[in-house]
Scaffold this motif. Sequence first.
Motif, short mmCIF file in Angstrom:
data_model
loop_
_atom_site.label_atom_id
_atom_site.label_comp_id
_atom_site.label_asym_id
_atom_site.label_seq_id
_atom_site.Cartn_x
_atom_site.Cartn_y
_atom_site.Cartn_z
N TYR A 109 -18.10 21.55 47.42
CA TYR A 109 -18.86 21.87 46.20
C TYR A 109 -18.64 20.78 45.15
O TYR A 109 -17.57 20.16 45.08
N ILE A 110 -19.68 20.58 44.35
CA ILE A 110 -19.61 19.64 43.23
C ILE A 110 -19.91 20.45 41.98
O ILE A 110 -20.95 21.12 41.91
N LYS A 111 -18.98 20.45 41.03
CA LYS A 111 -19.16 21.23 39.79
C LYS A 111 -19.14 20.26 38.62
O LYS A 111 -18.22 19.44 38.50
N SER A 112 -20.13 20.36 37.77
CA SER A 112 -20.21 19.46 36.62
C SER A 112 -21.40 19.86 35.76
O SER A 112 -22.36 20.45 36.26
N ARG A 113 -21.34 19.51 34.49
CA ARG A 113 -22.59 19.48 33.75
C ARG A 113 -23.40 18.29 34.25
O ARG A 113 -22.86 17.32 34.78
N HIS A 114 -24.71 18.37 34.05
CA HIS A 114 -25.61 17.23 34.29
C HIS A 114 -25.77 16.84 35.76
O HIS A 114 -26.17 15.73 36.07
N ILE A 115 -25.46 17.80 36.67
CA ILE A 115 -25.93 17.63 38.05
C ILE A 115 -27.45 17.44 37.97
O ILE A 115 -28.03 16.64 38.69
N ASP A 116 -28.08 18.17 37.04
CA ASP A 116 -29.47 17.94 36.58
C ASP A 116 -29.44 16.74 35.64
O ASP A 116 -29.05 16.90 34.48
N ASP A 117 -29.83 15.55 35.99
CA ASP A 117 -30.46 15.20 37.23
C ASP A 117 -29.70 14.02 37.86
O ASP A 117 -30.22 13.32 38.69
#
Length: 358
Positions: A186-194
């Motif tokens: 899993y990858i967790k972060s703000r701004h996976i978008d985009d």
Amino acid sequence: MNMTDLFSQIKEERLIGWMEKLINTPSVVGYYPEIHHLLEEFADEYGYEVLYDNRHTAYIYLNGKDETNTVVVGAHLDTIGMVVRSIAENGWLNVRNLGGVNFHSVEGENVYVHTRHNETYSGMLINQSHSVHVFDDARSRERDFAEMAIVLDEDVRTKEQTEALGVRPGDLVSVEPRFVTTDSGYIKSRHIDDKANVAVLFEVLALLAKNNLKPAYNTYFAFPINEEIGMGGRFVPADANEYLALDIGLVGGQQSGDEKKVSICAADRVTPYDWGLTTELFDLAEKYEIGAVMDIFYRYSSDASAAYQADNNLAPACIGMGCMTSHGYERTHKDGVFNTVKLALAYLLDRSMQSKEF
Ligand SMILES: [Zn+2]
């Protein structure tokens, strides 16, 4: 070359490495200096040139095998964030949102105020009733821009002291992304978008360069800096006849999306996407056994639907990895990211729908 061989060259370390760099480089709506520098660093490494239009959308242009057709494949560089509205008498900053910020999810977060003259100051976004020990309405007060403030990590107690730092209304504010990966993928972060999709296009460009491959058609890789306010993709180079936007897929509720899959968006708030092109993407996913779902996103628009809405003469389409908790602290899975790389490669290289060779 066989598509399956190309898929096997997708390199997790390179892809996730660029994603982390992209995410950790601030690029709130309209703030392009730092992220354009990073884009040029990437382009240099693989022998590409970066071009810009007057709106500061960045492009990497590749000639196609068939030069009679031109397409755009885009992922937006900008993220949601804030703009300074005014400086309060106590030195705090009042803000407005840029894009669809959910203030519940950013309360207490570290933020960065980008001033006009290259100073960036850190601070914390707080509710005006910020402490349960002090304010009766600490829990019940609304969490929206009018009730929030930024306290800078500087010894400033007055408006004049804050102004003396060079902080002004109109300064842009980015939010600490907190990028984390887990052993389970899993990858967790703000701004996976985009930024996750920008990283997908970097991986695609890296694979094309390493294998000396030309896309089927002339291709603009486009990187707008204002999608989150609905403006990304509105200008399109005149010769383009398709716009494939890479943007996040949605997860939860009635959505069909999954963090481990790529969503093919058949319609959004603006428009159904092009029937033929969307069908072709679905068929490519089946042909190459890519984990994909069809879905619609009704509280959503993309660079492609913005391009279409701005009356460009082109067919729009949109794909992207499933993303949980969008516009909050977001989560996706590396499998969804890889599936997005695969579908983007299939779209760019195989427009025949005839054979597994290209
Ligand atoms: Zn987006």
